[in-house]
Write an enzyme that holds these catalytic residues in place. Structure first.
Site, short mmCIF file in Angstrom:
data_model
loop_
_atom_site.label_atom_id
_atom_site.label_comp_id
_atom_site.label_asym_id
_atom_site.label_seq_id
_atom_site.Cartn_x
_atom_site.Cartn_y
_atom_site.Cartn_z
N ASP A 1 15.45 -13.17 -4.63
CA ASP A 1 14.40 -14.09 -4.21
C ASP A 1 15.04 -15.62 -4.41
O ASP A 1 15.71 -15.90 -5.28
CB ASP A 1 12.89 -13.94 -4.66
CG ASP A 1 12.18 -14.33 -3.73
OD1 ASP A 1 11.47 -13.33 -3.19
OD2 ASP A 1 11.67 -15.75 -3.47
N ASP B 1 19.49 -17.64 -2.15
CA ASP B 1 19.22 -17.71 -0.77
C ASP B 1 20.33 -17.01 0.13
O ASP B 1 21.49 -16.67 0.07
CB ASP B 1 19.58 -19.38 -0.18
CG ASP B 1 19.13 -19.60 1.12
OD1 ASP B 1 19.34 -18.92 1.91
OD2 ASP B 1 18.69 -20.78 1.22
N TYR C 1 12.17 -15.48 17.11
CA TYR C 1 12.15 -14.61 16.17
C TYR C 1 12.30 -13.09 16.65
O TYR C 1 13.08 -12.38 16.22
CB TYR C 1 10.50 -14.73 15.44
CG TYR C 1 10.31 -13.78 14.52
CD1 TYR C 1 10.84 -13.82 13.13
CD2 TYR C 1 9.30 -12.49 14.86
CE1 TYR C 1 10.24 -12.91 12.17
CE2 TYR C 1 9.03 -11.79 13.65
CZ TYR C 1 9.62 -11.74 12.49
OH TYR C 1 9.11 -11.00 11.55
N LYS D 1 15.04 -10.55 15.19
CA LYS D 1 15.05 -9.36 14.82
C LYS D 1 15.34 -8.19 15.48
O LYS D 1 15.74 -7.03 15.09
CB LYS D 1 13.38 -9.06 14.52
CG LYS D 1 12.64 -10.01 13.37
CD LYS D 1 13.46 -9.46 12.16
CE LYS D 1 12.73 -10.23 10.99
NZ LYS D 1 12.89 -9.77 9.65
N THR E 1 0.02 -9.70 4.29
CA THR E 1 0.89 -10.32 3.34
C THR E 1 0.65 -12.02 3.38
O THR E 1 0.00 -12.36 4.38
CB THR E 1 2.34 -10.07 3.56
OG1 THR E 1 2.77 -10.78 4.85
CG2 THR E 1 2.82 -8.78 3.49
#
Length: 275
Positions: free
Chosen positions: A33, A61, A176, A180, A211
């Site tokens: 992370d 990263d 996005y 994806k 989330t």
């Protein structure tokens, strides 16, 4: 043989859920992370009752090539790579179109490149894609665009994909799903590359999952609220539900599952696809 697993984006959300579900399925789990403190907190919470560490935080990263090389070296030092759950990514409200591509697609390709030499019989990868390409209608692009998406590590990749798709790509809500979709395509191609050594690669497309990142998107995009209302199960998904699917996909029980994108969306795509 010491088995090693990797979960990216492990500090919160679906990545954290995957880390908790996969702890114990390998001997050592590396929690990747950008937020070192979050990864360390999750790692500490995964110690077994005797206080033995089962997880190790790794601040990184996902777009950092040198950092990824250190990650691969740490895996090799520990043992044999068994499972990779790549949940790290950013969504439309978090960055501009270039950064979305850099993290979500290019970062996936960089991670795969770094870990490719470690693949062996039984290694399995799951990369997080999204249901958004299906809803945006970009899941079956012109072959010329597809060919560009299939080369995310080219130096001029971002300029080429922007020219191919057009200026509308600069809208993060369109960048996005394109990024994806590129992840799902990349997983298929990586499955072909790694198959000869007995390793598997799939992608997983979450729907609307409860989330912190998902709630941020819902607060700014009314379309997400409408999708929740259209979901046959009548609710958002839980991170733990996604993690259960990931755990199966990475398990020996899924040993013939390879090169596919698994949709985990509560049935919303089925509900809206023919409208």
């Amino acid at each position: 043989m010491t088995t090693v697993g990797i979960v990216t984006g492990a500090g919160r959300g679906m990545g954290e859920a995957c880390a908790r579900r996969l702890a114990g399925t390998v001997d050592v789990l590396l929690l990747v992370d950008r937020d070192a403190a979050s990864a360390e907190a999750v790692a500490a919470s995964l110690d077994d009752p005797a206080g033995h560490s089962r997880a190790e935080a790794f601040a990184l990263d996902i777009t950092d090539r040198e950092g990824l090389a250190r990650l691969a070296a740490r895996v090799a030092e520990l043992g044999t790579l068994r499972a990779v759950a790549h949940a790290a990514g950013i969504s439309p409200t978090m960055a501009d179109w270039r950064r979305i591509f850099e993290v979500d697609l290019v970062g996936t390709a960089l991670l795969a490149e770094a870990l490719r030499p470690l693949a062996t019989e039984g290694t399995a990868h799951v990369y997080f894609s999204s249901m958004s390409p299906l809803l945006a209608g970009v899941d079956n692009p012109d072959p010329a665009i597809g060919a560009i998406l299939d080369e995310p590590l080219r130096e001029d990749f971002l300029d080429r994909v922007r020219e191919a798709v057009g200026p509308e790509l600069e809208q993060s809500t369109l960048a996005y799903p394109w990024a994806k979709h590129g992840v799902a395509r990349f997983a298929r191609r990586e499955a072909v590359r790694l198959g000869p050594v007995g390793a598997r690669v799939c992608s997983l497309a979450p729907g609307i999952i409860d989330t912190p990142q998902g709630r941020q998107e819902a607060a700014e995009q009314s379309s997400m609220r409408r999708l929740v209302e259209a979901t046959p199960l009548g609710r958002t998904g839980r991170s733990e539900e996604v993690a259960e699917v990931v755990a199966f996909m990475l398990s020996d029980g899924a040993s013939f599952l390879n090169g596919v994108d698994i949709l985990v969306d509560g049935g919303v795509h089925a509900a809206v696809r023919d409208r």
